[in-house]
Motif scaffolding. Structure first.
Motif, short mmCIF file in Angstrom:
data_model
loop_
_atom_site.label_atom_id
_atom_site.label_comp_id
_atom_site.label_asym_id
_atom_site.label_seq_id
_atom_site.Cartn_x
_atom_site.Cartn_y
_atom_site.Cartn_z
N ARG B 13 0.84 -1.15 0.13
CA ARG B 13 -0.18 -0.25 -0.08
C ARG B 13 0.93 1.41 0.07
NH1 ARG B 13 -4.02 1.69 4.17
NH2 ARG B 13 -2.30 1.47 5.91
N ARG B 14 0.27 2.34 -0.22
CA ARG B 14 0.89 3.64 -0.64
C ARG B 14 0.28 4.41 0.27
NH1 ARG B 14 4.52 3.98 -6.33
NH2 ARG B 14 6.62 4.83 -5.09
N PRO B 22 -9.14 0.31 -6.00
CA PRO B 22 -10.31 0.22 -5.21
C PRO B 22 -11.16 -1.04 -4.62
CG PRO B 22 -11.07 0.89 -7.30
CD PRO B 22 -9.84 0.61 -7.31
N ASP B 23 -10.82 -1.75 -5.40
CA ASP B 23 -11.72 -3.46 -4.58
C ASP B 23 -10.92 -4.03 -3.41
OD1 ASP B 23 -13.74 -3.15 -6.37
OD2 ASP B 23 -12.83 -4.35 -7.89
N VAL B 24 -9.20 -3.75 -3.26
CA VAL B 24 -8.16 -4.29 -2.66
C VAL B 24 -8.39 -3.16 -1.55
CG1 VAL B 24 -5.84 -4.96 -2.05
CG2 VAL B 24 -7.03 -5.45 -4.47
N ALA B 25 -8.09 -2.38 -1.87
CA ALA B 25 -7.68 -1.25 -1.17
C ALA B 25 -9.36 -1.36 0.42
CB ALA B 25 -7.69 0.24 -1.64
N GLU B 29 -9.25 -1.99 4.12
CA GLU B 29 -9.93 -1.34 5.06
C GLU B 29 -10.83 -2.02 5.88
OE1 GLU B 29 -8.46 1.60 5.91
OE2 GLU B 29 -6.94 1.34 4.70
N GLY B 30 -11.55 -2.89 5.39
CA GLY B 30 -12.68 -3.02 6.44
C GLY B 30 -12.02 -4.07 7.36
N HIS B 31 -10.74 -4.88 6.79
CA HIS B 31 -10.53 -6.09 7.67
C HIS B 31 -9.11 -5.67 8.65
CE1 HIS B 31 -8.07 -9.21 8.28
NE2 HIS B 31 -7.37 -8.62 8.41
N LEU B 32 -8.66 -3.73 8.40
CA LEU B 32 -7.59 -3.73 9.64
C LEU B 32 -9.45 -3.00 10.26
CD1 LEU B 32 -5.52 -1.06 7.30
CD2 LEU B 32 -5.12 -3.42 8.74
#
Lengths: 191, 246
Positions: B13-14, B22-25, B29-32
């Motif tokens: 991640r930068r 957007p999908d992975v990000a 974010e949901g997991h974090l």
């Protein structure tokens, strides 16, 4: 590009090129030579620069090729084999990272093979996208991401406070690296 | 997303321009948000990246480097310009030499016009037309005058014409009538052959041709008179007299 193009290129990029050269070579003298040689080559090849917007990547590529040419027959130093290094660092690092000593960073970079050092340098300049780095190195983007992950893991272990020089007196690299496997779907570097 | 995947993506991640997409990000974010351990890792990664970026860029650039580069560029550009200049100069010099050599060859092989001789001849012809004709004929080893009393004030030209493949002396008179009439006197040596009909035809359908074989003082020459009009009277001194060759 007009004849004044080279002066414009120098003004716009010489500092970044010097820093890149310094981080690649680890030596101020080599960095200066590489920067000068890069602009020398650039002048001779200026007509080949079709897209001025790509000048930065073009110059960085020239510099890296010059560097690789210089060190091709030299075993400059012992590099740390990263085959055994995993993609991930320790998890017990939930703390603010203190300032990193640039000299220690350079020492750690010098220990890395160029194949890992270059993407790390380009990544942390934050001027090159993964795609740009892949183009610079003529590699698939997945390979670049994999090397970045492994290089970062190594640096984090090497530079984290608990793994500083005091804990690594022989300089042979991290002792606490975990060969933690990455996700199965990215073993070839493609997420 | 599992923790193992989340940790992998945290390394990629930068924090300025996220290239994960957007999908992975979004999934990350949901997991974090629900995994304190990975969230701590994420914070540590951000902190590490920030520190490493600062250290990576902390390279003092030598103060004189810019001037060195400009000097080097000026020198290199000067060398390039000199190279171009020398090459262009060489090409221009070669072109000039080639043109000069070509002109020299052309000049040396071209027949030279003797302007002095031409001027003298023209002056001579204007001042003494009969004499100039006589000298011309004598130079050709022919009788030094014509067998008819031509009016030399009507002289137009004296020289040679190519007739049926041979250079033949010719004297040309204009008509005294003020029209475009002419009389040409070709002087052949007696042993030369020519086609009278062809000679007449070559002058136009309105021309006539007469032949006079030289006798006595005119021996050795054959005169062919090609002229307009019925006879040679308009070209003679005594225009009221006989207009035909004697």
């Amino acid at each position: 590009m007009p004849s004044g193009g080279l002066h414009h290129l120098i003004d716009a990029h010489y500092e970044a090129l010097y820093r890149y050269a310094y981080r690649l070579s680890g030596s101020a003298a080599d960095a200066e030579d590489l920067t000068q040689e890069t602009f020398g080559k650039a002048l001779a090849r200026l007509p080949q620069l079709r897209e001025p917007d790509r000048a930065r990547a073009w110059l960085f590529r020239i510099l890296r090729n010059l560097y690789l040419h210089k060190v091709r027959d030299q075993k400059r130093h012992k590099v740390v084999p990263l085959d055994a290094v995993g993609d991930l660092a320790d998890r017990d690092t939930d703390q603010e990272m203190p300032e990193i000593d640039p000299a220690k960073l350079q020492q750690a970079l010098n220990e890395l093979d160029e194949a890992f050092r270059t993407p790390i340098i380009l990544f942390y300049f934050e001027e090159f996208s993964y795609r740009d780095i892949a183009e610079q190195m003529d590699l698939p983007i997945g390979t670049v991401m994999s090397r970045l992950a492994r290089g970062k893991a190594y640096l984090r272990n090497r530079l984290a406070p608990e793994h500083g020089t005091d804990n690594d007196p022989d300089g042979t690299g991290p002792r606490h690296e975990k060969a933690a496997p990455g996700p199965k779907k990215v073993t070839d570097g493609v997420p | 997303m599992e923790c193992r995947d989340a940790q992998f993506y945290l390394r990629l991640r930068r924090h300025t321009t996220d290239e994960l997409g957007p999908d992975v990000a979004g999934t990350l974010e949901g997991h974090l948000a629900i995994c304190p351990a990975c969230a701590a890792d994420g914070r540590a990664a951000v902190s590490f990246d920030r520190a490493l970026t600062a250290a990576m860029r902390a390279v003092p650039v030598p103060s004189g480097l810019r001037e060195k580069l400009f000097t080097q560029a000026a020198s290199a550009q000067g060398a390039v310009l000199r190279h171009k200049l020398y090459r262009t100069g060489g090409l221009v010099t070669a072109a000039v030499l080639l043109i000069g050599i070509g002109f020299g060859v052309f000049s040396s092989t071209r027949p030279k016009a003797d302007s002095e001789l031409l001027t003298r001849t023209a002056t001579d012809q204007a001042n003494d037309p009969a004499g100039s004709v006589g000298r011309f004929l004598a130079a050709k080893k022919l009788p030094d005058r014509l067998p008819m009393p031509f009016d030399y004030d009507l002289l137009v030209h004296v020289g040679t014409d190519e007739v049926q493949g041979q250079q033949v002396p010719v004297v040309v008179f204009r008509s005294s009538n003020g029209d475009s009439g002419f009389a040409k006197v070709y002087i052949f040596k007696s042993d030369s052959r020519f086609d009278l009909r062809g000679l007449q035809d070559a002058q136009g359908s309105h021309a006539r041709a007469q032949v006079l074989v030289g006798q006595d003082k005119f021996r050795g020459a054959t005169y062919v008179f090609v002229h307009t009009g019925r006879d040679l009277k308009p070209f003679l001194l005594n225009r009221n007299g006989g207009g035909n060759p004697a």
